[in-house]
Design a protein around this motif. Sequence first.
Motif, PDB file in Angstrom:
ATOM      1  N   GLY A  30       0.828  -1.212   0.000  1.00 38.19           N
ATOM      2  CA  GLY A  30       0.000   0.000   0.000  1.00 38.19           C
ATOM      3  C   GLY A  30       0.856   1.253   0.000  1.00 38.19           C
ATOM      4  N   PRO A  31       0.203   2.408  -0.021  1.00 37.39           N
ATOM      5  CA  PRO A  31       0.891   3.681  -0.257  1.00 37.39           C
ATOM      6  C   PRO A  31       1.581   4.278   0.965  1.00 37.39           C
ATOM      7  N   GLY A  32       1.376   3.757   2.144  1.00 34.94           N
ATOM      8  CA  GLY A  32       2.083   4.316   3.299  1.00 34.94           C
ATOM      9  C   GLY A  32       1.275   4.368   4.574  1.00 34.94           C
ATOM     10  N   LYS A  87       6.443  -4.787  -1.241  1.00 34.69           N
ATOM     11  CA  LYS A  87       6.727  -3.627  -2.095  1.00 34.69           C
ATOM     12  C   LYS A  87       5.740  -2.517  -1.808  1.00 34.69           C
ATOM     13  N   GLY A  88       6.187  -1.288  -2.008  1.00 36.25           N
ATOM     14  CA  GLY A  88       5.297  -0.150  -1.831  1.00 36.25           C
ATOM     15  C   GLY A  88       4.156  -0.197  -2.840  1.00 36.25           C
ATOM     16  N   GLY A  89       2.983   0.228  -2.430  1.00 39.12           N
ATOM     17  CA  GLY A  89       1.842   0.296  -3.351  1.00 39.12           C
ATOM     18  C   GLY A  89       1.430  -1.076  -3.824  1.00 39.12           C
ATOM     19  N   ASP A  90       1.318  -1.228  -5.135  1.00 39.92           N
ATOM     20  CA  ASP A  90       0.967  -2.510  -5.741  1.00 39.92           C
ATOM     21  C   ASP A  90       2.216  -3.094  -6.407  1.00 39.92           C
ATOM     22  N   PRO A  91       2.433  -4.403  -6.276  1.00 43.88           N
ATOM     23  CA  PRO A  91       3.674  -4.970  -6.813  1.00 43.88           C
ATOM     24  C   PRO A  91       3.764  -4.927  -8.342  1.00 43.88           C
ATOM     25  N   PHE A  92       2.596  -4.901  -9.002  1.00 40.52           N
ATOM     26  CA  PHE A  92       2.607  -4.929 -10.467  1.00 40.52           C
ATOM     27  C   PHE A  92       2.421  -3.546 -11.091  1.00 40.52           C
ATOM     28  N   VAL A  93       2.367  -2.514 -10.281  1.00 41.07           N
ATOM     29  CA  VAL A  93       2.290  -1.161 -10.842  1.00 41.07           C
ATOM     30  C   VAL A  93       3.636  -0.472 -10.611  1.00 41.07           C
ATOM     31  N   PHE A  94       4.437  -0.395 -11.635  1.00 42.72           N
ATOM     32  CA  PHE A  94       5.762   0.212 -11.583  1.00 42.72           C
ATOM     33  C   PHE A  94       6.567  -0.288 -10.381  1.00 42.72           C
ATOM     34  N   GLY A  95       6.380  -1.557 -10.061  1.00 37.62           N
ATOM     35  CA  GLY A  95       7.080  -2.075  -8.902  1.00 37.62           C
ATOM     36  C   GLY A  95       8.054  -3.191  -9.265  1.00 37.62           C
ATOM     37  N   ILE A 135      -2.750  -1.387  -2.588  1.00 43.32           N
ATOM     38  CA  ILE A 135      -3.382  -0.158  -3.066  1.00 43.32           C
ATOM     39  C   ILE A 135      -2.292   0.729  -3.651  1.00 43.32           C
ATOM     40  N   THR A 136      -2.452   1.051  -4.904  1.00 41.60           N
ATOM     41  CA  THR A 136      -1.398   1.793  -5.582  1.00 41.60           C
ATOM     42  C   THR A 136      -1.478   3.291  -5.270  1.00 41.60           C
ATOM     43  N   ALA A 137      -0.301   3.923  -5.212  1.00 36.01           N
ATOM     44  CA  ALA A 137      -0.225   5.338  -4.833  1.00 36.01           C
ATOM     45  C   ALA A 137      -1.025   6.227  -5.788  1.00 36.01           C
ATOM     46  N   GLY A 138      -1.099   5.814  -7.065  1.00 31.98           N
ATOM     47  CA  GLY A 138      -1.763   6.642  -8.062  1.00 31.98           C
ATOM     48  C   GLY A 138      -3.256   6.786  -7.841  1.00 31.98           C
ATOM     49  N   PHE A 160       0.864  10.585 -13.076  1.00 34.75           N
ATOM     50  CA  PHE A 160       2.302  10.376 -13.276  1.00 34.75           C
ATOM     51  C   PHE A 160       2.980   9.946 -11.982  1.00 34.75           C
ATOM     52  N   TYR A 161       3.620   8.763 -12.045  1.00 34.09           N
ATOM     53  CA  TYR A 161       4.451   8.301 -10.937  1.00 34.09           C
ATOM     54  C   TYR A 161       5.868   8.788 -11.244  1.00 34.09           C
ATOM     55  N   MET A 162       6.071  10.052 -11.110  1.00 36.30           N
ATOM     56  CA  MET A 162       7.381  10.620 -11.441  1.00 36.30           C
ATOM     57  C   MET A 162       7.681  11.741 -10.456  1.00 36.30           C
ATOM     58  N   GLY A 163       8.959  11.946 -10.205  1.00 36.63           N
ATOM     59  CA  GLY A 163       9.373  12.953  -9.229  1.00 36.63           C
ATOM     60  C   GLY A 163       9.055  14.360  -9.692  1.00 36.63           C
ATOM     61  N   ARG A 205       3.832  12.640  -0.585  1.00 36.09           N
ATOM     62  CA  ARG A 205       3.736  11.741   0.578  1.00 36.09           C
ATOM     63  C   ARG A 205       2.284  11.353   0.861  1.00 36.09           C
ATOM     64  N   GLY A 206       1.638  10.933  -0.231  1.00 41.24           N
ATOM     65  CA  GLY A 206       0.218  10.597  -0.144  1.00 41.24           C
ATOM     66  C   GLY A 206      -0.089   9.548   0.909  1.00 41.24           C
ATOM     67  N   THR A 207      -1.125   9.753   1.650  1.00 42.54           N
ATOM     68  CA  THR A 207      -1.673   8.899   2.728  1.00 42.54           C
ATOM     69  C   THR A 207      -0.800   8.880   3.980  1.00 42.54           C
ATOM     70  N   PRO A 242       8.079  10.949  -1.902  1.00 37.36           N
ATOM     71  CA  PRO A 242       7.491  10.595  -3.186  1.00 37.36           C
ATOM     72  C   PRO A 242       6.275  11.453  -3.477  1.00 37.36           C
ATOM     73  N   ALA A 243       6.058  11.692  -4.769  1.00 30.43           N
ATOM     74  CA  ALA A 243       4.904  12.506  -5.144  1.00 30.43           C
ATOM     75  C   ALA A 243       4.257  11.957  -6.414  1.00 30.43           C
ATOM     76  N   ILE A 244       2.955  12.158  -6.472  1.00 30.20           N
ATOM     77  CA  ILE A 244       2.158  11.782  -7.641  1.00 30.20           C
ATOM     78  C   ILE A 244       1.720  13.090  -8.309  1.00 30.20           C
ATOM     79  N   THR A 245       1.785  13.138  -9.637  1.00 32.77           N
ATOM     80  CA  THR A 245       1.243  14.300 -10.335  1.00 32.77           C
ATOM     81  C   THR A 245       0.015  13.857 -11.123  1.00 32.77           C
TER      82      THR A 245
HETATM   83  N1  SAH Z   1       4.388   0.126  -6.803  1.00 29.10           N
HETATM   84  C1  SAH Z   1       4.173   1.478  -6.365  1.00 29.10           C
HETATM   85  C2  SAH Z   1       4.846   2.516  -7.239  1.00 29.10           C
HETATM   86  C3  SAH Z   1       6.348   2.443  -7.250  1.00 29.10           C
HETATM   87  S1  SAH Z   1       7.098   3.648  -8.282  1.00 29.10           S
HETATM   88  C4  SAH Z   1       2.661   1.742  -6.288  1.00 29.10           C
HETATM   89  O1  SAH Z   1       1.875   0.949  -6.773  1.00 29.10           O
HETATM   90  O2  SAH Z   1       2.267   2.767  -5.693  1.00 29.10           O
HETATM   91  C5  SAH Z   1       7.481   4.897  -7.104  1.00 29.10           C
HETATM   92  C6  SAH Z   1       6.676   6.121  -7.361  1.00 29.10           C
HETATM   93  O3  SAH Z   1       5.381   5.935  -6.820  1.00 29.10           O
HETATM   94  C7  SAH Z   1       7.199   7.358  -6.677  1.00 29.10           C
HETATM   95  O4  SAH Z   1       8.190   7.981  -7.449  1.00 29.10           O
HETATM   96  C8  SAH Z   1       5.958   8.206  -6.584  1.00 29.10           C
HETATM   97  O5  SAH Z   1       5.676   8.845  -7.806  1.00 29.10           O
HETATM   98  C9  SAH Z   1       4.897   7.166  -6.349  1.00 29.10           C
HETATM   99  N2  SAH Z   1       4.560   7.009  -4.918  1.00 29.10           N
HETATM  100  C10 SAH Z   1       4.796   5.947  -4.142  1.00 29.10           C
HETATM  101  N3  SAH Z   1       4.300   6.155  -2.910  1.00 29.10           N
HETATM  102  C11 SAH Z   1       3.738   7.376  -2.915  1.00 29.10           C
HETATM  103  C12 SAH Z   1       3.046   8.158  -1.951  1.00 29.10           C
HETATM  104  N4  SAH Z   1       2.856   7.721  -0.710  1.00 29.10           N
HETATM  105  N5  SAH Z   1       2.588   9.385  -2.303  1.00 29.10           N
HETATM  106  C13 SAH Z   1       2.784   9.846  -3.560  1.00 29.10           C
HETATM  107  N6  SAH Z   1       3.422   9.146  -4.495  1.00 29.10           N
HETATM  108  C14 SAH Z   1       3.899   7.926  -4.193  1.00 29.10           C
END
Ligand code: SAH
Length: 489
Positions: A9-11, A85-93, A115-118, A168-171, A198-200, A224-227
């Motif tokens: 999950g996201p945090g 893994k952070g978020g979801d393992p299959f989403v950019f993980g 739960i994916t950060a996006g 966007f999962y980008m800095g 730093r979502g959630t 980390p940040a989501i746009t």
């Molecule tokens: N597997 C993860 C994504 C990994 S890629 C997922 O499903 O969420 C890493 C990117 O995810 C970071 O660069 C950032 O863009 C985003 N990210 C991860 N955790 C975040 C959070 N708590 N808040 C905002 N963006 C986050």
Amino acid sequence: MTVYLVGAGPGDPGLLTMRAHELIAAADVILHDRLIPAGALDHARPDAEVFDVGKQGGGPQVPQEETERLLLEHGATGRMVVRLKGGDPFVFGRGGEEALALREAGIPFEVVPGITAGIAAPAYAGIPVTQRDVASAVAFITGHEDPAKPESALDWPALAAFPGTLVFYMGVKALPRIAEQLLAGGRPPYEPVAVVERGTLADQRTTLGTLVTIAAKAAGARAPAITLVGPVAGLRERIAWLEARPLFGLTVAVTRARAQASALAARLRELGATVVEAPAIRVRPLDAELPDPQGYDLLCVTSPNGAERLFDHLRDARSLAGVTVAAIGPGTARALRARGVEPDVVPERAVAEGLVEALADVRVERALVTRAAEGRDVLPDALRERGAVVDVVALYETVAEPLDEDTRVAAAAADYVLFTSASSVRFFAAAGGSLSGPRLVSIGPATSDELRAHGAEPAIEADPHTPDGLIAVVLTHARESGPQGGSSP
Ligand code: SAH
């Protein structure tokens, strides 16, 4: 045995799935990323082998090949391996790559989505990624963050033309480029953009702008940040809920023993506070001899801990039959009820003096008082004065729990520090906890006296003298002190 590719999950610790919890608790080996929720590993087995593959000795990330090597090595031994893994393992993980490597090696695996950060970060910012009539598609996008990289893998014109929300999962370094490319591709300059940092997490921050303004507005954002780009970002102004919570932006330290702190901490978090758990005390059961309650006409229980311990010593619930049971306050009464005993006497004021008053009309010849070793003598003394024979049994004691440096620093910086007992004051001070500043909140008179004995003045004293009373005074104080930190939507 199996290897588990698990999303953490996201945090926010509450967004870890039950399946993830279950697997973490059972794992022999855990390989985890840097971005996993606080406390996610608290219930791991003490003998589990834990690798932080998010960093090497505080340095850069362990290379993916090395992580995969560890995964295969431990997976091949037949041990239960959790790759967290952070978020979801299959989403950019890179979970897909790890799954392929496992399949190739013939190692069975299971994938546990997270739960994916996006989705989660926008949700916590009050932004639905889809919305009827506004956005009926959503794209998750990542790519090189470095504009100096000659060829970006992203098809910008296609993204600009995408009929829906872009996440966007980008800095933040990539922000100017994202805005510039989307504008060049024809997205309207006034299109709303949200950057959720730093979502959630407790210090989540959201910046709202447009494709034209966002790069400058969010220039200082931290990872980390989501746009998120799309008209749905504009819904934040109406849907934002996190910032609307009464304790949003405030940090509250709880000095209670860990076993009792969780309910109080959960309630504070629900109200939007960031909670620092700084338990300077711990409850240690004592090897006591509990006399048969049948030999008494009154049994006094002076704390929730006392209530719980009482039942460790009671061989037969029927030995309470016919005995008047007095509880010092609502928490103690609740603990007794949880074990099937309805207390006969619960005073209005949850202090020993209150119980003495409440017992004024109760005929007492022989009383049994169960309590902490360090309890006050107000109650037994008062009962003896009325001619009763009183036996006091200490069922537990509270002992010091060391505070680590990080916790001390975090508690010292908190907006409120809550004390739920005199002993928590004593042990917190002894553990080096700071009692300075106008932010000390006491549960009642005995706790306030203890603060004064340490040269500190409580800013607020709860009334009623209960955890709920404590929360109520903090809410009132926070409201009267005006809105806190958080940026308005
Ligand atoms: N597997 C993860 C994504 C990994 S890629 C997922 O499903 O969420 C890493 C990117 O995810 C970071 O660069 C950032 O863009 C985003 N990210 C991860 N955790 C975040 C959070 N708590 N808040 C905002 N963006 C986050």
